[in-house]
Design a protein around this motif. Structure first.
Motif, PDB file in Angstrom:
ATOM      1  N   THR A  51       0.931  -1.166  -0.174  1.00  0.00           N
ATOM      2  CA  THR A  51      -0.087   0.078   0.009  1.00  0.00           C
ATOM      3  C   THR A  51       0.812   1.185   0.019  1.00  0.00           C
ATOM      4  O   THR A  51       2.016   1.244   0.312  1.00  0.00           O
ATOM      5  CB  THR A  51      -1.010  -0.054   1.261  1.00  0.00           C
ATOM      6  OG1 THR A  51      -0.039   0.051   2.462  1.00  0.00           O
ATOM      7  CG2 THR A  51      -1.813  -0.919   1.163  1.00  0.00           C
ATOM      8  N   ASN A  52       0.263   2.435  -0.710  1.00  0.00           N
ATOM      9  CA  ASN A  52       0.861   3.630  -0.503  1.00  0.00           C
ATOM     10  C   ASN A  52      -0.360   4.656   0.253  1.00  0.00           C
ATOM     11  O   ASN A  52      -1.360   4.281  -0.031  1.00  0.00           O
ATOM     12  CB  ASN A  52       1.140   4.139  -1.979  1.00  0.00           C
ATOM     13  CG  ASN A  52       2.275   3.330  -2.695  1.00  0.00           C
ATOM     14  OD1 ASN A  52       3.247   3.115  -1.959  1.00  0.00           O
ATOM     15  ND2 ASN A  52       2.289   3.050  -3.954  1.00  0.00           N
ATOM     16  N   ALA A  53       0.282   5.556   0.644  1.00  0.00           N
ATOM     17  CA  ALA A  53      -0.671   6.781   1.257  1.00  0.00           C
ATOM     18  C   ALA A  53      -1.425   7.283   0.255  1.00  0.00           C
ATOM     19  O   ALA A  53      -0.804   7.474  -1.009  1.00  0.00           O
ATOM     20  CB  ALA A  53       0.023   7.666   2.058  1.00  0.00           C
ATOM     21  N   GLY A  54      -2.683   7.728   0.304  1.00  0.00           N
ATOM     22  CA  GLY A  54      -3.242   8.489  -0.545  1.00  0.00           C
ATOM     23  C   GLY A  54      -3.977   7.469  -1.835  1.00  0.00           C
ATOM     24  O   GLY A  54      -4.318   8.090  -2.904  1.00  0.00           O
ATOM     25  N   ALA A 100      -7.261  19.837   4.793  1.00  0.00           N
ATOM     26  CA  ALA A 100      -6.740  19.226   5.714  1.00  0.00           C
ATOM     27  C   ALA A 100      -5.917  18.296   5.529  1.00  0.00           C
ATOM     28  O   ALA A 100      -4.957  17.947   6.484  1.00  0.00           O
ATOM     29  CB  ALA A 100      -7.831  18.351   6.468  1.00  0.00           C
ATOM     30  N   TYR A 101      -5.570  17.845   4.188  1.00  0.00           N
ATOM     31  CA  TYR A 101      -4.635  17.101   3.909  1.00  0.00           C
ATOM     32  C   TYR A 101      -3.354  17.460   3.381  1.00  0.00           C
ATOM     33  O   TYR A 101      -2.463  16.581   3.098  1.00  0.00           O
ATOM     34  CB  TYR A 101      -5.330  15.810   3.287  1.00  0.00           C
ATOM     35  CG  TYR A 101      -6.219  14.783   3.838  1.00  0.00           C
ATOM     36  CD1 TYR A 101      -5.809  13.715   4.566  1.00  0.00           C
ATOM     37  CD2 TYR A 101      -7.464  14.962   3.610  1.00  0.00           C
ATOM     38  CE1 TYR A 101      -6.606  12.902   5.248  1.00  0.00           C
ATOM     39  CE2 TYR A 101      -8.273  14.420   4.566  1.00  0.00           C
ATOM     40  CZ  TYR A 101      -7.946  13.155   5.045  1.00  0.00           C
ATOM     41  OH  TYR A 101      -8.744  12.489   5.792  1.00  0.00           O
ATOM     42  N   ASP A 102      -3.255  18.821   3.129  1.00  0.00           N
ATOM     43  CA  ASP A 102      -2.130  19.378   2.777  1.00  0.00           C
ATOM     44  C   ASP A 102      -0.939  19.126   3.735  1.00  0.00           C
ATOM     45  O   ASP A 102      -1.088  19.006   4.826  1.00  0.00           O
ATOM     46  CB  ASP A 102      -2.351  20.735   2.822  1.00  0.00           C
ATOM     47  CG  ASP A 102      -3.262  21.398   1.830  1.00  0.00           C
ATOM     48  OD1 ASP A 102      -3.787  20.387   0.760  1.00  0.00           O
ATOM     49  OD2 ASP A 102      -3.414  22.520   1.526  1.00  0.00           O
ATOM     50  N   GLY A 103       0.093  18.770   3.080  1.00  0.00           N
ATOM     51  CA  GLY A 103       1.408  18.368   3.653  1.00  0.00           C
ATOM     52  C   GLY A 103       1.453  16.997   4.439  1.00  0.00           C
ATOM     53  O   GLY A 103       2.264  16.565   5.196  1.00  0.00           O
ATOM     54  N   MET A 158       0.514  13.328  -1.004  1.00  0.00           N
ATOM     55  CA  MET A 158       1.528  12.786  -2.047  1.00  0.00           C
ATOM     56  C   MET A 158       0.940  11.937  -3.233  1.00  0.00           C
ATOM     57  O   MET A 158       1.815  12.420  -4.436  1.00  0.00           O
ATOM     58  CB  MET A 158       2.671  11.762  -1.599  1.00  0.00           C
ATOM     59  CG  MET A 158       3.425  12.191  -0.442  1.00  0.00           C
ATOM     60  SD  MET A 158       4.414  10.982   0.394  1.00  0.00           S
ATOM     61  CE  MET A 158       5.399  10.358  -0.969  1.00  0.00           C
ATOM     62  N   SER A 159      -0.077  11.659  -3.305  1.00  0.00           N
ATOM     63  CA  SER A 159      -0.925  11.241  -4.379  1.00  0.00           C
ATOM     64  C   SER A 159      -1.334  12.145  -5.428  1.00  0.00           C
ATOM     65  O   SER A 159      -1.676  11.756  -6.662  1.00  0.00           O
ATOM     66  CB  SER A 159      -2.027  10.345  -4.107  1.00  0.00           C
ATOM     67  OG  SER A 159      -3.212  11.067  -3.432  1.00  0.00           O
TER      68      SER A 159
END
Length: 281
Positions: A142-145, A199-202, A207-208
């Motif tokens: 898995t990868n984030a995003g 809210a998901y910035d940074g 990264m996705s």
């Protein structure tokens, strides 16, 4: 070489188109399906009756059943089914709309399930065949995003792996393909992104958002991957998984080692929940 007949979804581009071209060049027959089959007109003009085309949206179950029936009626026998149609959906789960979620699962998970269900009665009747499922290293890691994309691929891998056991007695082999990065247009042309939430910035999920950057490097040669997929149909028994790309091998190996280490560290605590010997008897 005995001429085989292949049924391929998502034949208009990427690995699907490359497989169709290579198979036709080898003299094999192909049932090439796509949402817009007119993009295959050049191949029809060149190869004539060697290629059979049909419109197919894998999110439409009734259309799947009809096209599979029509293909067998027209071609008599189909030796290999390739579930190639699919795309990536990236972003944090909270960013995704219900429509994006439903379409991702309908395309990447439910579509292959229904293709297999439509094909298997015919494959059993003819005494065997092969089902090849395009997945990704993201079906085992898995990868984030990418939570929904991974959900679709982990789901289809579980389904296909179980079917490899269910269908083996009928001479039907199942292979799951685990490609790494390849310049097929998957990231730039077909992947989808939702409206980002601040809210998901940074965060890792953000990264996705760069997945569609055409400057991202690739490891594998798409034509070589297509040839490897085709070649897997010559291997008996069918390999359960076919890994293509050194990046895919590395990522999968690392993920499996980490998962195994986590599980093995719980050997004593897992056994602690067992029934006492007297209770078990």
């Amino acid at each position: 070489m005995t001429q085989r007949t292949w049924f391929i979804t998502g034949s208009s581009s990427g690995f699907g188109r490359l497989m169709v071209e290579q198979l036709l060049e080898r003299g094999e027959r192909v049932a090439a399906t796509a949402r817009k089959p007119e993009v295959l007109a050049d191949l029809v003009d060149r190869y004539g009756d060697q290629i059979w085309t049909a419109e197919l949206d894998v999110t439409n179950t009734s259309q799947i059943r009809q096209v599979v029936e029509d293909a067998f009626a027209a071609l008599g026998r189909i030796d290999v089914f390739v579930n190639n149609a699919g795309y990536g959906l990236f972003g944090a789960a909270e960013e995704l709309t219900d429509e994006l979620i439903e379409h991702q699962l309908a395309t990447n998970l439910v579509g292959p399930i229904q293709i297999l269900r439509a094909a298997v009665p015919h494959l059993r009747a003819q005494g065997g065949g092969r089902i090849i499922q395009l997945s990704t290293y993201g079906g085992l890691a898995t990868n984030a995003g990418a939570s929904l994309y991974h959900a679709s691929k982990w789901g289809v891998e579980g389904f296909m792996e179980a079917n490899a056991k269910d269908l083996a007695p009928f001479g039907i082999g199942v292979t799951i393909v685990e490609p790494g990065s390849a310049a097929t247009g998957f990231r730039v042309g077909s992947s989808r992104l939702p409206e980002p939430m601040a809210a998901y910035d940074g965060t890792p999920a953000a990264m996705s958002r760069g997945i569609q950057n055409p400057a991202l490097p690739s490891v594998s040669d798409p034509a070589k991957v297509a040839a490897a997929i085709i070649g897997s149909a010559d291997v008996s028994p069918a390999p359960l998984r076919l890994v293509t790309g050194s990046d895919s091998l590395r990522i999968i190996r690392d993920a499996l080692r980490e998962r195994l280490a986590n599980i093995e560290s719980q050997e004593l605590s897992a056994a602690a929940t067992d029934l006492a010997p007297a209770q078990a008897s």
